[in-house]
Structure formats: structure tokens, C-alpha cells
Design a protein around this motif. Structure first.
Motif, mmCIF file in Angstrom:
data_model
loop_
_atom_site.group_PDB
_atom_site.id
_atom_site.type_symbol
_atom_site.label_atom_id
_atom_site.label_comp_id
_atom_site.label_asym_id
_atom_site.label_seq_id
_atom_site.Cartn_x
_atom_site.Cartn_y
_atom_site.Cartn_z
ATOM 1 N N VAL A 54 19.834 90.274 42.431
ATOM 2 C CA VAL A 54 20.724 89.115 42.515
ATOM 3 C C VAL A 54 22.167 89.597 42.633
ATOM 4 O O VAL A 54 22.498 90.694 42.209
ATOM 5 C CB VAL A 54 20.621 88.177 41.286
ATOM 6 C CG1 VAL A 54 19.240 87.589 41.167
ATOM 7 C CG2 VAL A 54 21.046 88.854 40.010
ATOM 8 N N LYS A 56 25.983 87.967 41.637
ATOM 9 C CA LYS A 56 26.505 86.891 40.800
ATOM 10 C C LYS A 56 28.019 87.004 40.731
ATOM 11 O O LYS A 56 28.589 88.048 41.012
ATOM 12 C CB LYS A 56 25.896 86.966 39.409
ATOM 13 C CG LYS A 56 26.239 88.257 38.667
ATOM 14 C CD LYS A 56 25.408 88.407 37.416
ATOM 15 C CE LYS A 56 25.714 89.629 36.621
ATOM 16 N NZ LYS A 56 25.795 90.890 37.289
ATOM 17 N N ILE A 66 24.469 82.682 40.161
ATOM 18 C CA ILE A 66 23.811 83.471 41.197
ATOM 19 C C ILE A 66 24.367 83.043 42.554
ATOM 20 O O ILE A 66 24.348 81.861 42.897
ATOM 21 C CB ILE A 66 22.279 83.258 41.173
ATOM 22 C CG1 ILE A 66 21.692 83.598 39.813
ATOM 23 C CG2 ILE A 66 21.610 84.033 42.300
ATOM 24 C CD1 ILE A 66 21.638 85.035 39.463
ATOM 25 N N VAL A 69 20.171 85.957 46.312
ATOM 26 C CA VAL A 69 18.919 86.523 45.809
ATOM 27 C C VAL A 69 18.314 87.321 46.959
ATOM 28 O O VAL A 69 18.080 86.780 48.039
ATOM 29 C CB VAL A 69 17.937 85.419 45.351
ATOM 30 C CG1 VAL A 69 16.623 86.031 44.873
ATOM 31 C CG2 VAL A 69 18.556 84.560 44.256
ATOM 32 N N SER A 73 12.679 90.622 46.300
ATOM 33 C CA SER A 73 13.154 91.322 45.104
ATOM 34 C C SER A 73 12.425 90.781 43.876
ATOM 35 O O SER A 73 11.780 89.721 43.936
ATOM 36 C CB SER A 73 14.661 91.104 44.927
ATOM 37 O OG SER A 73 14.919 89.727 44.636
ATOM 38 N N ALA A 75 13.793 89.314 41.497
ATOM 39 C CA ALA A 75 14.399 88.002 41.235
ATOM 40 C C ALA A 75 13.765 86.918 42.099
ATOM 41 O O ALA A 75 13.471 85.817 41.617
ATOM 42 C CB ALA A 75 15.906 88.065 41.470
ATOM 43 N N ALA A 76 13.559 87.223 43.373
ATOM 44 C CA ALA A 76 12.940 86.250 44.279
ATOM 45 C C ALA A 76 11.527 85.921 43.806
ATOM 46 O O ALA A 76 11.123 84.751 43.773
ATOM 47 C CB ALA A 76 12.922 86.788 45.703
ATOM 48 N N PHE A 80 14.268 83.036 40.826
ATOM 49 C CA PHE A 80 15.717 82.845 40.760
ATOM 50 C C PHE A 80 16.180 82.179 42.051
ATOM 51 O O PHE A 80 15.632 82.445 43.125
ATOM 52 C CB PHE A 80 16.449 84.187 40.596
ATOM 53 C CG PHE A 80 16.379 84.760 39.211
ATOM 54 C CD1 PHE A 80 17.426 84.595 38.320
ATOM 55 C CD2 PHE A 80 15.263 85.471 38.796
ATOM 56 C CE1 PHE A 80 17.362 85.133 37.046
ATOM 57 C CE2 PHE A 80 15.186 86.023 37.527
ATOM 58 C CZ PHE A 80 16.241 85.849 36.642
ATOM 59 N N ARG A 81 17.212 81.340 41.942
ATOM 60 C CA ARG A 81 17.763 80.646 43.102
ATOM 61 C C ARG A 81 19.281 80.738 43.092
ATOM 62 O O ARG A 81 19.908 80.805 42.024
ATOM 63 C CB ARG A 81 17.396 79.163 43.074
ATOM 64 C CG ARG A 81 15.934 78.895 43.202
ATOM 65 C CD ARG A 81 15.712 77.403 43.278
ATOM 66 N NE ARG A 81 14.301 77.088 43.193
ATOM 67 C CZ ARG A 81 13.832 75.884 42.944
ATOM 68 N NH1 ARG A 81 14.668 74.878 42.744
ATOM 69 N NH2 ARG A 81 12.540 75.677 42.886
ATOM 70 N N VAL A 82 19.848 80.681 44.299
ATOM 71 C CA VAL A 82 21.307 80.596 44.415
ATOM 72 C C VAL A 82 21.748 79.340 43.676
ATOM 73 O O VAL A 82 21.132 78.278 43.814
ATOM 74 C CB VAL A 82 21.735 80.553 45.904
ATOM 75 C CG1 VAL A 82 23.220 80.232 46.027
ATOM 76 C CG2 VAL A 82 21.405 81.885 46.579
ATOM 77 N N ASP A 84 21.750 79.101 40.316
ATOM 78 C CA ASP A 84 21.336 79.232 38.918
ATOM 79 C C ASP A 84 22.489 79.816 38.117
ATOM 80 O O ASP A 84 23.179 80.727 38.578
ATOM 81 C CB ASP A 84 20.127 80.164 38.775
ATOM 82 C CG ASP A 84 18.814 79.549 39.226
ATOM 83 O OD1 ASP A 84 18.772 78.327 39.470
ATOM 84 O OD2 ASP A 84 17.830 80.308 39.341
#
Length: 160
Positions: A54, A56, A66, A69, A73, A75-76, A80-82, A84
Motif C-alpha cells: 500500500v 499512504k 490508503i 494498493v 499484493s 494488501a490487495a 485493502f482499498r484506496v 481506507d
């Protein structure tokens, strides 16, 4: 200088300008130097961090949001999302007042270790857990390039 180090440095320096923009700020003053041994030690230290995937930056409220992402990865894969907002790492609130507790929480993280974040998304908090991966070579090059660029800029400012 070995061929590996020379090649790695070439990639690192080639990506450093983009890396500085993406890295989101200085990494602090380097005390390790720029000899081949010092750079290799720095690379090994960076490899030990583990990779979430990520990017950030601090938002207006002082919390980390974030901004990107990486595809495929950890995170993906963890969801995780843009957008967050990171609230806590392994149960430790991400606040300036918790800097020592956060250092301890991060101390044993590395490739293969699980990491749990509390994130705020759409007004609700949720837990996301990921297993950190080894740092990809292109990311290492970017991090090292940013590190070297930050050190170069600090030296240039200090000498003026």
C-alpha cells in the motif's frame, strides 16, 4: 563494486525521482553511508521489513489514508482499498502518542508474518489481515532510490 550492486544501484537511481514522489517524505538522515557494504546492509534491512503493498499519506485529520494498493499484493488479497483510513496496527492505535508501542508492534514483522489492521471505510471499522510478502526487487530499488535521494537532498541543503 559487484555487478549485482552496480545494477541494483542503477535501477534504484533511475527510479528514485518517482520513488521520492510516491514515498511520501523523508526517511530520516542516513547514518550508514554509501559504500558498497553500507548499501548492501541497507538493502538487507529493507528486505527484513516485509511488504504489504500500500501507499499512504496523512489526511487533513492527521490519519493515514490508503492512496494506492498494488495489484496482487498482500494488501490487495486482504481487501485493502484506496480511501481506507488506517486506525490500528495489531491492536495498537496509530497515533503519535503511541509511537513507542507502534515501534514494538512493528519490530517483529517481516516476510511471512501476519499483520492485522483496523481500517475505517464508509464510516465503519473493519479488520483486515494480511501475510507480509518478501519485498519485490522493484520496490526495494524504489525504496533505496528514495533513501539515497533523501540523503543527497539533506546533504545539499546542509551545505548551502
Amino acid at each position: 563494486m559487484t555487478k549485482w550492486t552496480a545494477g541494483f544501484l542503477a535501477v534504484a537511481l533511475a527510479t528514485s525521482f518517482a520513488g521520492v514522489a510516491k514515498a511520501g517524505g523523508a526517511h530520516g538522515k542516513c547514518t550508514e553511508g554509501t559504500s558498497e557494504a553500507a548499501l548492501q546492509a541497507r538493502v538487507e534491512k529493507m528486505k527484513a521489513w516485509g511488504y504489504l503493498g500500500v501507499e499512504k499519506e496523512k489526511n487533513a485529520a492527521g490519519a493515514y489514508a490508503i492512496t494506492a494498493v498494488a495489484p496482487d499484493s498482500p494488501a490487495a488479497k486482504a481487501g485493502f482499498r484506496v480511501g481506507d483510513v488506517l486506525v490500528a496496527l495489531n491492536g495498537v492505535a496509530l497515533t503519535d502518542a503511541n509511537s513507542e508501542a507502534l515501534k514494538k508492534a512493528k519490530a517483529n514483522l517481516g516476510p511471512g508474518k501476519q499483520i492485522s489492521y483496523t481500517v475505517r471505510r464508509d464510516g465503519a471499522e473493519r479488520q483486515l489481515t494480511a501475510t507480509l510478502a518478501p519485498v519485490p526487487e522493484e520496490v526495494l530499488a524504489q525504496w533505496l532510490g528514495s533513501h539515497l535521494m533523501d540523503e543527497h537532498l539533506a546533504t545539499a541543503v546542509a551545505s548551502n
